[in-house]
Design an enzyme around this catalytic site. Structure first.
Site, PDB file in Angstrom:
ATOM      1  N   LEU A 151      28.590 -34.973 -51.618  1.00 31.68           N
ATOM      2  CA  LEU A 151      29.368 -33.927 -52.291  1.00 31.68           C
ATOM      3  C   LEU A 151      29.997 -32.988 -51.258  1.00 31.68           C
ATOM      4  CD1 LEU A 151      30.133 -32.498 -54.993  1.00 31.68           C
ATOM      5  CD2 LEU A 151      28.000 -31.220 -54.805  1.00 31.68           C
TER       6      LEU A 151
ATOM      7  N   GLU B  86      31.597 -31.114 -48.085  1.00 34.45           N
ATOM      8  CA  GLU B  86      32.631 -31.456 -47.089  1.00 34.45           C
ATOM      9  C   GLU B  86      32.667 -30.345 -46.030  1.00 34.45           C
ATOM     10  OE1 GLU B  86      36.330 -32.272 -49.099  1.00 34.45           O
ATOM     11  OE2 GLU B  86      35.423 -33.956 -50.197  1.00 34.45           O
TER      12      GLU B  86
ATOM     13  N   SER C 232      34.026 -27.339 -47.749  1.00 34.80           N
ATOM     14  CA  SER C 232      33.498 -26.933 -49.069  1.00 34.80           C
ATOM     15  C   SER C 232      32.031 -27.312 -49.204  1.00 34.80           C
ATOM     16  CB  SER C 232      34.311 -27.579 -50.196  1.00 34.80           C
ATOM     17  OG  SER C 232      34.260 -28.986 -50.118  1.00 34.80           O
TER      18      SER C 232
ATOM     19  N   GLY D 278      17.432 -32.376 -59.090  1.00 35.93           N
ATOM     20  CA  GLY D 278      17.277 -32.357 -57.631  1.00 35.93           C
ATOM     21  C   GLY D 278      16.655 -31.046 -57.174  1.00 35.93           C
ATOM     22  N   ARG D 279      17.055 -29.959 -57.831  1.00 35.76           N
ATOM     23  CA  ARG D 279      16.509 -28.631 -57.464  1.00 35.76           C
ATOM     24  C   ARG D 279      15.024 -28.540 -57.762  1.00 35.76           C
ATOM     25  NH1 ARG D 279      22.069 -25.909 -59.604  1.00 35.76           N
ATOM     26  NH2 ARG D 279      23.143 -26.343 -57.640  1.00 35.76           N
TER      27      ARG D 279
ATOM     28  N   GLN E  79       1.206 -18.275 -38.641  1.00 35.91           N
ATOM     29  CA  GLN E  79       0.692 -17.038 -38.032  1.00 35.91           C
ATOM     30  C   GLN E  79      -0.836 -17.056 -37.965  1.00 35.91           C
ATOM     31  OE1 GLN E  79       2.713 -14.821 -36.796  1.00 35.91           O
ATOM     32  NE2 GLN E  79       1.206 -13.267 -36.228  1.00 35.91           N
TER      33      GLN E  79
ATOM     34  N   GLU F  67      21.029 -28.283 -51.937  1.00 38.33           N
ATOM     35  CA  GLU F  67      20.983 -28.447 -53.407  1.00 38.33           C
ATOM     36  C   GLU F  67      21.469 -27.146 -54.062  1.00 38.33           C
ATOM     37  OE1 GLU F  67      19.297 -31.370 -54.935  1.00 38.33           O
ATOM     38  OE2 GLU F  67      18.998 -32.248 -52.977  1.00 38.33           O
TER      39      GLU F  67
ATOM     40  N   ASN G 265      20.231 -20.588 -51.991  1.00 38.62           N
ATOM     41  CA  ASN G 265      19.511 -19.671 -52.883  1.00 38.62           C
ATOM     42  C   ASN G 265      20.377 -18.493 -53.331  1.00 38.62           C
ATOM     43  OD1 ASN G 265      17.480 -21.475 -52.771  1.00 38.62           O
ATOM     44  ND2 ASN G 265      15.950 -20.102 -51.869  1.00 38.62           N
TER      45      ASN G 265
HETATM   46  C1  LIG Z   1      19.907 -30.955 -43.482  1.00 35.92           C
HETATM   47  C2  LIG Z   1      20.940 -30.903 -44.549  1.00 35.92           C
HETATM   48  C3  LIG Z   1      21.069 -31.987 -45.406  1.00 35.92           C
HETATM   49  C4  LIG Z   1      22.058 -31.972 -46.399  1.00 35.92           C
HETATM   50  N1  LIG Z   1      22.216 -33.073 -47.192  1.00 35.92           N
HETATM   51  C5  LIG Z   1      23.271 -33.126 -48.046  1.00 35.92           C
HETATM   52  C6  LIG Z   1      23.549 -34.333 -48.782  1.00 35.92           C
HETATM   53  O1  LIG Z   1      22.830 -35.317 -48.687  1.00 35.92           O
HETATM   54  N2  LIG Z   1      24.650 -34.360 -49.571  1.00 35.92           N
HETATM   55  C7  LIG Z   1      25.486 -33.283 -49.718  1.00 35.92           C
HETATM   56  O2  LIG Z   1      26.449 -33.387 -50.449  1.00 35.92           O
HETATM   57  N3  LIG Z   1      25.253 -32.129 -49.021  1.00 35.92           N
HETATM   58  C8  LIG Z   1      24.178 -32.034 -48.203  1.00 35.92           C
HETATM   59  N4  LIG Z   1      23.938 -30.880 -47.481  1.00 35.92           N
HETATM   60  C9  LIG Z   1      24.879 -29.772 -47.576  1.00 35.92           C
HETATM   61  C10 LIG Z   1      24.349 -28.555 -48.315  1.00 35.92           C
HETATM   62  O3  LIG Z   1      24.273 -28.830 -49.686  1.00 35.92           O
HETATM   63  C11 LIG Z   1      25.279 -27.380 -47.984  1.00 35.92           C
HETATM   64  O4  LIG Z   1      25.037 -27.030 -46.622  1.00 35.92           O
HETATM   65  C12 LIG Z   1      25.053 -26.193 -48.880  1.00 35.92           C
HETATM   66  O5  LIG Z   1      25.506 -26.475 -50.187  1.00 35.92           O
HETATM   67  C13 LIG Z   1      25.765 -24.932 -48.381  1.00 35.92           C
HETATM   68  O6  LIG Z   1      27.090 -25.191 -48.093  1.00 35.92           O
HETATM   69  P1  LIG Z   1      27.697 -24.697 -46.674  1.00 35.92           P
HETATM   70  O7  LIG Z   1      26.781 -25.185 -45.607  1.00 35.92           O
HETATM   71  O8  LIG Z   1      29.122 -25.118 -46.620  1.00 35.92           O
HETATM   72  O9  LIG Z   1      27.601 -23.128 -46.719  1.00 35.92           O
HETATM   73  P2  LIG Z   1      28.698 -22.110 -47.315  1.00 35.92           P
HETATM   74  O10 LIG Z   1      29.075 -22.521 -48.677  1.00 35.92           O
HETATM   75  O11 LIG Z   1      29.772 -21.946 -46.321  1.00 35.92           O
HETATM   76  O12 LIG Z   1      27.859 -20.771 -47.404  1.00 35.92           O
HETATM   77  C14 LIG Z   1      27.636 -19.898 -46.288  1.00 35.92           C
HETATM   78  C15 LIG Z   1      26.811 -18.707 -46.782  1.00 35.92           C
HETATM   79  O13 LIG Z   1      27.566 -17.978 -47.769  1.00 35.92           O
HETATM   80  C16 LIG Z   1      26.810 -17.904 -48.965  1.00 35.92           C
HETATM   81  N5  LIG Z   1      27.736 -17.941 -50.107  1.00 35.92           N
HETATM   82  C17 LIG Z   1      28.746 -18.825 -50.326  1.00 35.92           C
HETATM   83  N6  LIG Z   1      29.365 -18.533 -51.484  1.00 35.92           N
HETATM   84  C18 LIG Z   1      28.755 -17.455 -52.008  1.00 35.92           C
HETATM   85  C19 LIG Z   1      28.943 -16.651 -53.185  1.00 35.92           C
HETATM   86  N7  LIG Z   1      29.887 -16.955 -54.081  1.00 35.92           N
HETATM   87  N8  LIG Z   1      28.127 -15.611 -53.396  1.00 35.92           N
HETATM   88  C20 LIG Z   1      27.137 -15.311 -52.505  1.00 35.92           C
HETATM   89  N9  LIG Z   1      26.901 -16.027 -51.380  1.00 35.92           N
HETATM   90  C21 LIG Z   1      27.708 -17.078 -51.133  1.00 35.92           C
HETATM   91  C22 LIG Z   1      25.885 -19.088 -48.934  1.00 35.92           C
HETATM   92  O14 LIG Z   1      24.760 -18.919 -49.784  1.00 35.92           O
HETATM   93  C23 LIG Z   1      25.523 -19.136 -47.462  1.00 35.92           C
HETATM   94  O15 LIG Z   1      24.503 -18.213 -47.194  1.00 35.92           O
HETATM   95  C24 LIG Z   1      22.911 -30.840 -46.527  1.00 35.92           C
HETATM   96  C25 LIG Z   1      22.750 -29.745 -45.676  1.00 35.92           C
HETATM   97  C26 LIG Z   1      21.783 -29.764 -44.695  1.00 35.92           C
HETATM   98  C27 LIG Z   1      21.652 -28.572 -43.779  1.00 35.92           C
END
Ligand SMILES: Cc1cc2nc3c(=O)[nH]c(=O)nc-3n(C[C@H](O)[C@H](O)[C@H](O)COP(=O)(O)OP(=O)(O)OC[C@H]3O[C@@H](n4cnc5c(N)ncnc54)[C@H](O)[C@@H]3O)c2cc1C
Length: 381
Positions: free
Chosen positions: A124, A126, A129, A240-241, A335, A362, A365
């Protein structure tokens, strides 16, 4: 109201826990160092019926409930949260294929996934995004015989390792309604992978970008209907969550169990450290917090099983609460081990590292809080 597990549920938990203790825990640190999980483990897990835990029995799955699934993930995570959470992602994909895939998609991709002769990845996110997943740009253009995919998925668990990829891609306009789901097989022309991501935790799971360059996929690989892929992806995420929360719970419980043993053995100032009341109070708080997390998680799972209107809100609340509680407890356990908690041999620092990402993926938070707050405000109106 009955809070007790049934005999069958207790047996499921015990079976998964015993399997983890024998087949996962002794090897978890090696797999972490090697950066991979041997595929033979998956076929053993598949033989236990855990490749399609809540896939319907008609499709060949185990037909268990979401609550049963949380027991399995809690039990397996007591041995290794990284292995258990990889299984969760596979199951999330399998359920999507079961719920929305055609008979042909089920025959080709779901059946081998249930036995775990093949493993599935969920694509999902990118580079541009993550939280705003509906803004995804990977494009699937219709061709005479199917779709041509172009784009990049980021952070894909199992990227370059899995046998098939469940990909959310854009077949229509901007926004969630322009998104569809297709299955892309490993080895497909135009499918390639980025380098191995060097991560804080979940190290035994390979994480890579998944790239599509004029990647041709047959029309029959569409899951369900065009334009409904985002809905399918989000439906997969509720469960998943819960699974990820269960992984935090099980791993934190094992950290607490290890800590209880350790505190009885470690002496300071002439007595075992479990005799210091300040530390006993910390144990009491950790036990209370984990039990609260467990009860809340099981309630959310029950709601998802019942299909209650507030199930999504409860899954989001449980994910936020249980993953943060799990991380907090694991960190406290480190700790209480003093310097030894920082050493790999004691198995606590791995838990702290593995659980951290459960607060991020997923749906972060913060996004969980967004889901809950939106629901509260809309209920008020
Ligand atoms: C080890 C690992 C494995 C993963 N595996 C998968 C997988 O198998 N498939 C898959 O599709 N994805 C996967 N992911 C991706 C993961 O789901 C995303 O990293 C996650 O959804 C957050 O997206 P981002 O990293 O682009 O952060 P961003 O969306 O850029 O967010 C950055 C910060 O801003 C905050 N934020 C963003 N929007 C808002 C809002 N509207 N209000 C308040 N706060 C906000 C976020 O909470 C975060 O703290 C994986 C990630 C990791 C680290």
């Amino acid at each position: 109201m009955d809070f007790a597990l049934t005999e069958e549920q207790t047996a499921i938990f015990d079976m998964a826990k015993a399997f983890g203790e024998e087949k996962i825990a002794p090897f978890a640190q090696d797999w972490e160092r090697q950066g991979t999980i041997p595929k033979t483990l998956w076929t053993e897990i598949g033989a236990l019926g855990l490749g399609g835990i809540y896939v319907s029995e008609e499709s060949g799955g185990s037909g268990l409930s979401r609550l049963d699934a949380t027991l399995i993930f809690e039990a397996l995570s007591m041995s290794c949260a990284s292995v258990a959470s990889f299984l969760s992602i596979h199951n999330m994909c399998a359920k999507m294929l079961d719920a929305f895939g055609s008979d042909d998609v089920k025959a080709r991709y779901l059946t081998p996934a249930i036995s775990m002769d093949t493993v599935l990845s969920y694509c999902l996110t990118e580079p541009g995004s993550g939280s705003d997943a509906a803004a995804l740009k990977t494009r699937a253009e219709r061709s005479n015989d199917g779709y041509v995919l172009n784009g990049t998925k980021a952070f894909i668990s199992g990227g370059g390792y899995s046998d098939a990829y469940v990909v959310m891609c854009r077949t229509g306009d901007d926004g969630p309604k322009g998104i569809s789901t297709v299955v892309v097989e490993d080895g497909n022309d135009g499918l390639s992978f980025g380098g191995l991501e060097d991560k804080m935790g979940w190290k035994s799971q390979p994480t890579r970008q998944v790239q599509f360059d004029d990647c041709k996929v047959p029309a029959d690989n569409l899951v369900g209907e065009e334009g409904k892929g985002f809905k399918y992806a989000m439906m997969g995420l509720d469960g998943g969550r819960l699974n990820i929360s269960a992984c935090s719970l099980g791993a934190a419980q094992s950290a607490l169990d290890k800590t209880l043993t350790y505190m009885g053995e470690r002496k300071a100032f002439g007595k075992p450290i479990d005799q210091f009341q300040a530390l006993q109070f910390r144990l009491a708080d950790m036990e209370t917090e984990l039990q609260a997390a467990r009860t809340f998680l099981r309630q959310a799972a029950w709601k998802l099983d019942q299909g209650t209107p507030d199930a999504t809100k409860f899954c989001a609340m449980a994910k936020r609460f249980v993953t943060e509680t799990g991380s907090k407890v694991a960190n406290q356990c480190l700790q209480l081990h003093g310097g030894y908690g920082y050493l790999a041999d004691y198995g606590i620092e791995k838990i702290v590292r593995d659980l951290r990402v459960h607060e991020i993926l997923e749906g972060t938070n913060e996004i969980m809080r967004l889901i809950v707050a939106r629901q509260l405000l809309s209920d008020r109106a």
